[in-house]
Design an enzyme around this catalytic site. Sequence first.
Site, PDB file in Angstrom:
ATOM      1  N   GLU A 116      43.321 -39.720  -6.191  1.00  0.00           N
ATOM      2  CA  GLU A 116      44.117 -40.837  -5.670  1.00  0.00           C
ATOM      3  C   GLU A 116      43.265 -41.639  -4.708  1.00  0.00           C
ATOM      4  OE1 GLU A 116      48.433 -38.753  -5.253  1.00  0.00           O
ATOM      5  OE2 GLU A 116      46.777 -37.838  -4.184  1.00  0.00           O
ATOM      6  N   ARG A 132      43.031 -34.358  -6.697  1.00  0.00           N
ATOM      7  CA  ARG A 132      43.757 -35.587  -7.029  1.00  0.00           C
ATOM      8  C   ARG A 132      42.846 -36.775  -6.756  1.00  0.00           C
ATOM      9  NH1 ARG A 132      49.694 -34.159  -7.010  1.00  0.00           N
ATOM     10  NH2 ARG A 132      49.517 -32.006  -7.682  1.00  0.00           N
ATOM     11  N   GLU A 136      56.738 -35.378   2.491  1.00  0.00           N
ATOM     12  CA  GLU A 136      57.076 -34.544   1.334  1.00  0.00           C
ATOM     13  C   GLU A 136      56.182 -33.309   1.376  1.00  0.00           C
ATOM     14  OE1 GLU A 136      56.233 -36.256  -2.627  1.00  0.00           O
ATOM     15  OE2 GLU A 136      55.632 -34.197  -3.063  1.00  0.00           O
ATOM     16  N   ARG A 139      48.230 -38.358   5.091  1.00  0.00           N
ATOM     17  CA  ARG A 139      48.873 -37.233   4.394  1.00  0.00           C
ATOM     18  C   ARG A 139      48.243 -36.892   3.049  1.00  0.00           C
ATOM     19  NH1 ARG A 139      52.001 -41.043   4.705  1.00  0.00           N
ATOM     20  NH2 ARG A 139      52.683 -41.016   2.540  1.00  0.00           N
ATOM     21  N   ARG A 161      49.716 -29.952   4.221  1.00  0.00           N
ATOM     22  CA  ARG A 161      50.857 -30.660   4.849  1.00  0.00           C
ATOM     23  C   ARG A 161      51.720 -29.667   5.622  1.00  0.00           C
ATOM     24  NH1 ARG A 161      52.920 -35.132   0.471  1.00  0.00           N
ATOM     25  NH2 ARG A 161      50.915 -36.172   0.227  1.00  0.00           N
ATOM     26  N   SER A 189      57.308 -30.129  -4.176  1.00  0.00           N
ATOM     27  CA  SER A 189      58.095 -30.617  -5.322  1.00  0.00           C
ATOM     28  C   SER A 189      58.330 -29.443  -6.235  1.00  0.00           C
ATOM     29  CB  SER A 189      57.316 -31.620  -6.166  1.00  0.00           C
ATOM     30  OG  SER A 189      57.088 -32.777  -5.469  1.00  0.00           O
TER      31      SER A 189
HETATM   32  P1  AMO Z   1      53.222 -32.538  -6.579  1.00  0.00           P
HETATM   33  O1  AMO Z   1      52.269 -33.448  -7.280  1.00  0.00           O
HETATM   34  O2  AMO Z   1      54.385 -33.179  -5.893  1.00  0.00           O
HETATM   35  O3  AMO Z   1      53.841 -31.477  -7.591  1.00  0.00           O
HETATM   36  O4  AMO Z   1      52.417 -31.661  -5.537  1.00  0.00           O
HETATM   37  C1  AMO Z   1      53.042 -30.625  -4.825  1.00  0.00           C
HETATM   38  C2  AMO Z   1      52.759 -30.738  -3.344  1.00  0.00           C
HETATM   39  O5  AMO Z   1      51.356 -30.703  -3.120  1.00  0.00           O
HETATM   40  C3  AMO Z   1      51.022 -31.523  -2.024  1.00  0.00           C
HETATM   41  N1  AMO Z   1      50.102 -32.569  -2.435  1.00  0.00           N
HETATM   42  C4  AMO Z   1      49.116 -33.076  -1.684  1.00  0.00           C
HETATM   43  N2  AMO Z   1      48.715 -32.774  -0.432  1.00  0.00           N
HETATM   44  C5  AMO Z   1      47.691 -33.487   0.070  1.00  0.00           C
HETATM   45  N3  AMO Z   1      47.038 -34.458  -0.588  1.00  0.00           N
HETATM   46  C6  AMO Z   1      47.398 -34.798  -1.850  1.00  0.00           C
HETATM   47  N4  AMO Z   1      46.737 -35.752  -2.504  1.00  0.00           N
HETATM   48  C7  AMO Z   1      48.494 -34.091  -2.450  1.00  0.00           C
HETATM   49  N5  AMO Z   1      49.107 -34.140  -3.641  1.00  0.00           N
HETATM   50  C8  AMO Z   1      50.070 -33.222  -3.615  1.00  0.00           C
HETATM   51  C9  AMO Z   1      52.313 -32.146  -1.517  1.00  0.00           C
HETATM   52  C10 AMO Z   1      53.211 -32.039  -2.718  1.00  0.00           C
HETATM   53  O6  AMO Z   1      54.582 -31.991  -2.363  1.00  0.00           O
HETATM   54  N6  AMO Z   1      53.271 -29.341 -10.456  1.00  0.00           N
HETATM   55  C11 AMO Z   1      54.045 -29.894  -9.366  1.00  0.00           C
HETATM   56  C12 AMO Z   1      54.716 -28.807  -8.550  1.00  0.00           C
HETATM   57  C13 AMO Z   1      55.794 -28.061  -9.306  1.00  0.00           C
HETATM   58  O7  AMO Z   1      56.678 -28.714  -9.867  1.00  0.00           O
HETATM   59  O8  AMO Z   1      55.745 -26.831  -9.300  1.00  0.00           O
HETATM   60  C14 AMO Z   1      53.142 -30.724  -8.476  1.00  0.00           C
HETATM   61  O9  AMO Z   1      51.943 -30.624  -8.496  1.00  0.00           O
HETATM   62  O10 AMO Z   1      52.795 -31.366  -0.434  1.00  0.00           O
END
Ligand code: AMO
Length: 439
Positions: free
Chosen positions: A223, A221, A362, A229, A413, A365
């Site tokens: 970001e 990601r 979180e 987190r 997480r 998802s």
């Molecule tokens: P989402 O983008 O919410 O959903 O990601 C799912 C989970 O992955 C973790 N996560 C991260 N952990 C650490 N750093 C990050 N930058 C980060 N981004 C995400 C979180 C998050 O809840 N395709 C959907 C999932 C689905 O619907 O099956 C998805 O990627 O714990």
Amino acid sequence: MEYLLRDLRRTHYTSNVTEDVIDEEVTVMGWVHEIRDLGGIIFLLIRDIEGRIQVTAPSKKISAEILEDIRALRKESVVAVKGTVQSSSKAPNGVEILPSEITVLNMADQPLPMDPTEKVKAEIDTRLNSRFLDLRKTGVSAIFKIRNQMFKSVREYFADNNIIEINTPKLVASATEGGTELFPITYFEREAFLGQSPQLYKQMMMSAGFDKVYEIGQIFRAEEHDTLRHLNEAISIDMEASFMDDVDVKNILNDMMVKLITDINDKCSDELDILEYKLEVPQGRFPDIDYDEAVDLINARGVEMEYGEDLSREAEKVLGDEMDDFYFLSGWPTEIKPFYVMPYEDQPQKCHAFDLMYKNIELSSGATRIHQYDLLIEQMTKKDLSPESFDSYLKAFKYGMPPHAGWGLGADRLNMVLTGVENIRETVLFPRDRHRLTP
Ligand code: AMO
């Protein structure tokens, strides 16, 4: 001095040097944790993956040559110690080794870039810069022992429920998750990206008839967040199941969490003690709060939130204070969830998406997915995505895609929750964040 292993082999880990092997000859191998030279007697603490053992060298009983070898040792050097086990009321584990042979396998330079004995607290950046030394700390390796059990239990849960492990590509052609940015890469003569989520592939595996699948793999990601987190490279535990909806896959997630926490309590009690952390096994079904209700609650607690927004940090904190440790947040606005989420039939502005929260974090998802081709195209168009760039994915929906649902669970997480650490970087061997690409 000898530096080669030759036919020297470890006979015991430090944890196996106990009262059961008194008077036996053992060979332990590890790092010099501490040297205390009291003149007439020298104490060495040797550390390995299992713990520490005291080596005691009284000048009256030990040859001058060995004493000289010990005195030449530097902290964190790698040694093999052969000797006889004897009982000792003063030694930390009630036994000690009287050495007959010390082999230096590698001498450590001094000064050390950081102290791995946990006596001095270092900043996270200093620690990560010399992560190999930081990881030698008992409190740090405990996090990774718990992480190991976490993946073991998760895999066990999936295997026990006939969920098939898959591996999908991380070099991909398109985005899946709206809102987060992609890392572009050069793939020969074209542009490609590092995968944000196995989303499209796990869904295609439903059309492939695999029924229930999971993957544990890297997600990337781009970001710019700089929080406790977020990482730019994280591990996601993803699952997808056919002939199920959001409620079914929530139950799977709930059951898996209960097994996982029960296992960690049973199998990692030493590590939890080291971390001075207590984990409570959740009972029964996690409570579920609807997004609309959550917005009202958050506003009632004095934190402003408009319907249709994602949760701010402050909003997450309100929910964390009000709810049980684990809870689901469901019924999200369709507009802020990705294109593949199934809208409510009677109220299409809301959708069958949920998050699993732990306090104010979180963790996961998930959602019921759209399995109808036409509806999927409609939702993509509404989100300004061009269906042409999703051709190979969309094809899977034309020739027999079953109804399905799934979730993605952030492993790092989850590891925070299981160890009580507050910075996600602590749970990753070599974390990647906005500012860190080495080591
Ligand atoms: P989402 O983008 O919410 O959903 O990601 C799912 C989970 O992955 C973790 N996560 C991260 N952990 C650490 N750093 C990050 N930058 C980060 N981004 C995400 C979180 C998050 O809840 N395709 C959907 C999932 C689905 O619907 O099956 C998805 O990627 O714990």
